[in-house]
Design a protein around this motif. Structure first.
Motif, PDB file in Angstrom:
ATOM      1  N   VAL A 155       6.874   9.517   6.101  1.00 24.46           N
ATOM      2  CA  VAL A 155       6.266   8.190   6.137  1.00 24.46           C
ATOM      3  C   VAL A 155       4.865   8.289   5.546  1.00 24.46           C
ATOM      4  CG1 VAL A 155       7.591   7.398   8.127  1.00 24.46           C
ATOM      5  CG2 VAL A 155       5.407   8.543   8.489  1.00 24.46           C
ATOM      6  N   VAL A 156       4.375   7.177   5.033  1.00 27.05           N
ATOM      7  CA  VAL A 156       3.056   7.168   4.392  1.00 27.05           C
ATOM      8  C   VAL A 156       2.217   6.033   4.955  1.00 27.05           C
ATOM      9  CG1 VAL A 156       3.960   8.171   2.255  1.00 27.05           C
ATOM     10  CG2 VAL A 156       3.819   5.692   2.474  1.00 27.05           C
ATOM     11  N   GLY A 157       0.910   6.256   5.010  1.00 24.89           N
ATOM     12  CA  GLY A 157      -0.014   5.192   5.342  1.00 24.89           C
ATOM     13  C   GLY A 157       0.008   4.775   6.793  1.00 24.89           C
ATOM     14  N   ASP A 158      -0.199   3.466   7.027  1.00 19.57           N
ATOM     15  CA  ASP A 158      -0.453   2.989   8.383  1.00 19.57           C
ATOM     16  C   ASP A 158       0.095   1.590   8.643  1.00 19.57           C
ATOM     17  OD1 ASP A 158      -2.190   1.395   6.893  1.00 19.57           O
ATOM     18  OD2 ASP A 158      -3.977   2.513   7.483  1.00 19.57           O
ATOM     19  N   VAL A 159       1.129   1.192   7.902  1.00 20.10           N
ATOM     20  CA  VAL A 159       1.697  -0.142   8.114  1.00 20.10           C
ATOM     21  C   VAL A 159       2.706  -0.100   9.259  1.00 20.10           C
ATOM     22  CG1 VAL A 159       1.314  -0.775   5.703  1.00 20.10           C
ATOM     23  CG2 VAL A 159       3.530   0.156   6.391  1.00 20.10           C
TER      24      VAL A 159
ATOM     25  N   VAL B 149       9.180  14.690  11.450  1.00 23.51           N
ATOM     26  CA  VAL B 149       8.448  13.616  10.784  1.00 23.51           C
ATOM     27  C   VAL B 149       7.254  14.216  10.049  1.00 23.51           C
ATOM     28  CG1 VAL B 149       7.146  11.476  11.094  1.00 23.51           C
ATOM     29  CG2 VAL B 149       9.126  11.960  12.560  1.00 23.51           C
ATOM     30  N   ALA B 150       7.069  13.818   8.801  1.00 22.81           N
ATOM     31  CA  ALA B 150       5.897  14.202   8.016  1.00 22.81           C
ATOM     32  C   ALA B 150       5.107  12.941   7.704  1.00 22.81           C
ATOM     33  CB  ALA B 150       6.315  14.904   6.729  1.00 22.81           C
ATOM     34  N   HIS B 151       3.815  12.963   8.047  1.00 23.63           N
ATOM     35  CA  HIS B 151       2.967  11.791   7.826  1.00 23.63           C
ATOM     36  C   HIS B 151       1.988  12.079   6.694  1.00 23.63           C
ATOM     37  CE1 HIS B 151      -0.186   8.724   9.450  1.00 23.63           C
ATOM     38  NE2 HIS B 151       0.506   8.243   8.418  1.00 23.63           N
ATOM     39  N   VAL B 152       2.140  11.340   5.609  1.00 20.85           N
ATOM     40  CA  VAL B 152       1.231  11.431   4.469  1.00 20.85           C
ATOM     41  C   VAL B 152       0.098  10.439   4.687  1.00 20.85           C
ATOM     42  CG1 VAL B 152       1.007  11.085   1.978  1.00 20.85           C
ATOM     43  CG2 VAL B 152       3.076  12.143   2.921  1.00 20.85           C
TER      44      VAL B 152
ATOM     45  N   PRO C 112       0.808  -1.226   0.000  1.00 22.57           N
ATOM     46  CA  PRO C 112       0.000   0.000   0.000  1.00 22.57           C
ATOM     47  C   PRO C 112       0.839   1.273   0.000  1.00 22.57           C
ATOM     48  CG  PRO C 112      -0.807  -1.551   1.647  1.00 22.57           C
ATOM     49  CD  PRO C 112       0.513  -2.075   1.174  1.00 22.57           C
ATOM     50  N   ASN C 113       2.105   1.176   0.413  1.00 21.52           N
ATOM     51  CA  ASN C 113       2.963   2.361   0.457  1.00 21.52           C
ATOM     52  C   ASN C 113       3.493   2.771  -0.918  1.00 21.52           C
ATOM     53  OD1 ASN C 113       4.737   1.581   3.591  1.00 21.52           O
ATOM     54  ND2 ASN C 113       2.660   2.301   3.226  1.00 21.52           N
TER      55      ASN C 113
ATOM     56  N   PRO D  37      -4.720  -3.338  13.856  1.00 22.50           N
ATOM     57  CA  PRO D  37      -3.359  -2.842  14.109  1.00 22.50           C
ATOM     58  C   PRO D  37      -3.088  -1.522  13.399  1.00 22.50           C
ATOM     59  CG  PRO D  37      -3.316  -5.183  13.561  1.00 22.50           C
ATOM     60  CD  PRO D  37      -4.715  -4.716  13.313  1.00 22.50           C
ATOM     61  N   GLU D  38      -3.693  -1.340  12.233  1.00 25.55           N
ATOM     62  CA  GLU D  38      -3.477  -0.108  11.477  1.00 25.55           C
ATOM     63  C   GLU D  38      -3.984   1.117  12.221  1.00 25.55           C
ATOM     64  OE1 GLU D  38      -4.178  -3.438   8.457  1.00 25.55           O
ATOM     65  OE2 GLU D  38      -5.053  -2.776  10.349  1.00 25.55           O
TER      66      GLU D  38
END
Length: 369
Positions: A93-97, A114-117, A12-13, A129-130
């Motif tokens: 970082v991207v997503g939720d893994v 940290v930047a969260h996309v 998914p990333n 868990p996500e």
């Protein structure tokens, strides 16, 4: 120009990092693409790099699989020396893994912004868990790039600063639009004997759906009932393949690459899935989608898209599928799902890094959740 680490770890990333990578590099940033190796099967990994035109990662950590604790620890242990070596100006970082959470934690402890996309998404289902990964990653992040207004609302309700929160749009849709013509040129329908608009497409992979034999049997019963109305194509996820009994009425095919899978979605009459990203892609494609889960972290695909949250009760799935087949929803695409999310993210991130007065990481994270 700043040095930025961009992290990908699982299938998914890959679709999410490509627009950000391209936008940053086009503006002169030095980007180190890191693949943690959380997904390492070629069908779930290499084919997506090829399909997307994503350049090989600069660093491959090779962390592999394991329990949540083991995998998180492996990613952190492998990523920490890299951060020490490269001394990046930011980690994206991207997503939720698992890799998203693990690399965010390493960067935050090292004092690296940290930047969260894809920030702010919430299912409010703590059995996923996500969901834990999303909430903790947001808490560690300095910049929060939400794909939709509900993400912004969630972050504000949790007390994040307005200057941390940015409505960027959906990077998954950037990648979809950039590759749609190539996907539609695929011969995947011909290979599998399918006619556009005459089949349903299904995916199952979440542990809550495929690890419980009774739950999986009920979902397969529902898919078999839909298959009485029109063929149901099921690409078999590795997690599902080991648990899948012989089931009549379903057309099983191998896992599809990115372009082939977009083509399968675009030409389907109906999609049934437990995936998060597919809810978004079907909304952009205007294809009816039934989400086989009790909650969704992407409610905008229901309120502004073509998605219906149906849960996992076979009778409800079957009834809703028949209704949608007879009266499909109108195509609606959320605002800013326009193919330019990566550009907006790059502009904000580079402006943040260039500002001498920007908040220290400890200040930016000083919120109550």
């Amino acid at each position: 120009m700043p040095r930025i680490i961009l992290v990908a770890g699982a299938r998914p990333n890959f679709m999410k990092v490509k627009p950000v990578l391209d936008a940053l590099e086009s503006r002169g940033a030095s980007v180190v693409l890191v693949h943690t190796g959380q997904h390492y099967d070629a069908a779930m990994n290499d084919v997506f790099f090829t399909d997307l035109g994503l350049r090989p990662p600069d660093r491959h950590l090779g962390t592999g699989s394991g329990s949540h604790a083991t995998q998180t620890a492996r990613v952190m242990t492998a990523f920490e020396p890299l951060v020490d070596e490269l001394k990046p100006d930011a980690v994206v970082v991207v997503g939720d893994v698992t890799s998203t959470l693990a690399c965010s934690l390493v960067a935050a402890k090292a004092g690296v912004p940290v930047a969260h996309v894809e920030a702010g998404l919430r299912s409010r289902d703590w059995s996923m868990p996500e969901e834990v990964n999303r909430v903790v990653t947001d808490r560690l992040s300095d910049l929060l790039f939400a794909p939709s207004p509900d993400g912004v609302e969630n972050l504000r309700a949790e007390g994040y600063h307005d200057d941390q929160i940015h409505l960027a749009g959906n990077v998954m849709i950037d990648t979809l639009y950039a590759n749609l013509d190539r996907a539609l040129a695929s011969d995947v329908l011909h290979r599998h004997g399918l006619t556009p608009g005459s089949y349903a497409l299904a995916t199952l992979h979440r542990p809550a759906n495929v690890d419980d034999p009774a739950m999986l049997a009920g979902l397969l019963e529902a898919l078999s009932a839909v298959a009485a109305e029109l063929p149901v194509v099921l690409p078999v996820h590795p997690r599902t393949a080991a648990r899948l009994p012989q089931t009549s009425g379903l057309r099983l095919i191998p896992p599809a690459g990115y372009l082939d899978f977009i083509a399968l979605q675009a030409s389907a009459r109906l999609v049934l899935t437990d995936s998060g990203g597919i809810q978004e892609e079907t909304t952009a494609l205007g294809v009816p989608c039934l989400t086989l889960r009790d909650s969704t972290e992407r409610p905008i695909t229901v309120t502004e898209g073509t998605n219906t949250l149906v849960g996992r009760d076979p009778a409800r799935i079957i009834a809703t599928a028949r209704r949608v087949l007879s009266d499909p929803p109108l195509k609606r695409t959320p605002a800013l799902w326009d193919g330019h999310a990566g550009d907006r993210i790059a502009e904000v991130l580079l402006r943040f890094l260039a500002a001498p007065e920007r908040l220290r990481p400890t200040d930016a994270r000083g919120v109550t959740v």
